[in-house]
Motif scaffolding. Structure first.
Motif: not given
Ligand code: ZN
Ligand code: CND
Ligand code: ZN
Length: 375
Positions: A97-105, A111-114
């Motif tokens: 959960q990176c917190g900054t990608c479209p899915s996290c936001l 499904l975090c893009s990382k």
């Molecule tokens: Zn993410």
């Protein structure tokens, strides 16, 4: 003596190539780089996804250290890590959960893009590996790799948990339990009084059954070709158990007859294309929702009559139960310690880590639900 900043030599189960037994080897685990965390493993479950990576149903790069359902203790952290510290009890996450990608936001995304599912690079963010064995770099699995005494993950792929949590139990929150339970309560959002069908009664499918029950489903039909799974499914909330092999007609017709019009929610928790289409056809033609939880087998396609969707059905997928991984772990572990759900029925076997091949035999022969390997 502190091991921080040093290479650790330890045991790991290395898969050198597909369809071979795991080989217990001495590996070198490099110290965590910036924003990475090195974890001492305490317990790891065996999930069917690990076996899909062994058989090639899921594409990975060899040699590899598999495993993605675990709990452990932070040994050391790289520069800039603030969310965990040495000594913390943690669960590594196969979806970061990176917190900054479209899915996290997005509030609906998880499904975090990382994530490394489709890309299957088997490498850390900087394109290198932290594992070596016999002079060769060894890939990681989903940025995770838990079949090893020590692993290194990115800090966005690890969550601190209650220090009182029993690690050999809550390791199942790292995948099986949360994936199944979340598919019902989070992805499908099963409503009270509804009818559900769950295809596949392994650790993940039984957790879907638990989720349907907690959501208040009035009828939960458990489907499996191994009738030995039915007793536990009933214990966890299934109201009916059906073995497709007991019928001449296709299973979706059986379910439509049993419910008059099809179920409100169906879940495919096996990982086969024919059961994915059968689960879809089993749900009510206009407002039924079918969720794919089983991993789609590599290189296989589905052909279907679009009328099946035109009439109104919803077909969706669910990875890690739709949970935003880092945000949800603390709450899920907290709910477990408050006894809001059980994990013990899922753990049928406990083995020392070095008996990993025995654990996989139990899964492949349908004798286990979850084997937990302890270090
Ligand atoms: Zn993410
Ligand atoms: P496990 O193998 O324990 O359970 C599968 C069950 O399906 C077994 O009880 C089988 O007998 C049964 N089965 C097999 N074939 C059929 C069939 N044709 N009809 C009816 N039943 C059948 O697997 P698991 O519970 O560990 O995992 C289930 C799936 O979920 C698997 O594909 C795994 O890779 C996947 C998964 C998904 C995710 C996610 O995030 N979506 C995470 N982890 C695992
Ligand atoms: Zn899994």
């Amino acid at each position: 003596m502190s091991t921080a900043g040093k290479v650790i030599k330890c045991k790991a189960a290395v898969m050198w190539e597909a369809n071979k037994p795991f080989s217990i080897e001495e590996v070198e685990v490099a110290p965590p780089k910036a924003h990475e965390v090195r974890i001492k493993m305490v317990a790891t479950g065996i999930c069917r996804t690990d076996d899909h990576a062994v058989t090639g149903a899921m594409v990975v790069r060899y040699p590899i250290i598999l495993g993605h359902e675990a709990a452990g203790i932070v040994e050391s952290v790289g520069e800039g890590v603030t969310s965990v510290k040495p000594g913390d009890k943690v669960i590594p996450l196969f979806i970061p959960q990176c917190g900054t990608c479209p899915s996290c936001l997005n509030t609906r995304g998880n499904l975090c893009s990382k994530n490394d599912i489709a890309s299957a690079s088997g490498l850390m963010a900087d394109g290198t590996s932290r594992f070596t064995c016999k002079g060769k770099a060894v890939h990681n699995f989903l940025g995770n790799s838990t079949f090893t005494e020590y692993t290194v993950v990115h800090e966005t792929a690890v969550a601190r948990i209650d220090p009182a949590a029993p690690l050999e139990k809550v390791c199942l929150i790292g995948c099986g339990f949360s994936t199944g339970y979340g598919a019902a309560v989070q992805t499908a959002k099963v409503e009270p009084g509804s009818t559900c069908a769950v295809f596949g009664l392994g650790g993940v499918g039984l957790s879907v059954v638990m989720g349907c029950k907690v959501a208040g489903a009035s009828r939960i039909i458990a489907v499996d070709i191994n009738s030995d799974k039915f007793a536990k499914a009933k214990e966890l909330g299934a109201t009916d158990c059906v073995n497709p092999r007991d019928f001449k007609k296709p299973i979706h017709e059986v379910l439509i007859e049993m419910t008059n019009h099809g179920v409100d929610y169906s879940f495919e928790v096996i990982g086969r294309t024919e059961t994915m289409t059968a689960a879809l056809a089993s749900c009510q033609c206009n407002y039924g929702v079918s969720v794919i939880v089983g991993i789609p087998p590599a290189a296989q396609k589905i052909t279907f009559d679009p009328m099946v969707l035109f009439t109104g059905r919803t077909w969706k997928g669910s990875v890690y139960g739709g949970w935003k991984s880092r945000d949800s772990i603390l709450k899920l572990v907290g709910d477990y310690t408050k006894k809001r759900f059980v994990l013990d029925p899922l753990r049928t076997h406990t083995l020392p880590f070095t008996k990993i091949n025995e654990g996989f035999d139990l899964l492949r022969t349908g004798k286990s639900i979850r084997t937990v390997l302890v270090f």
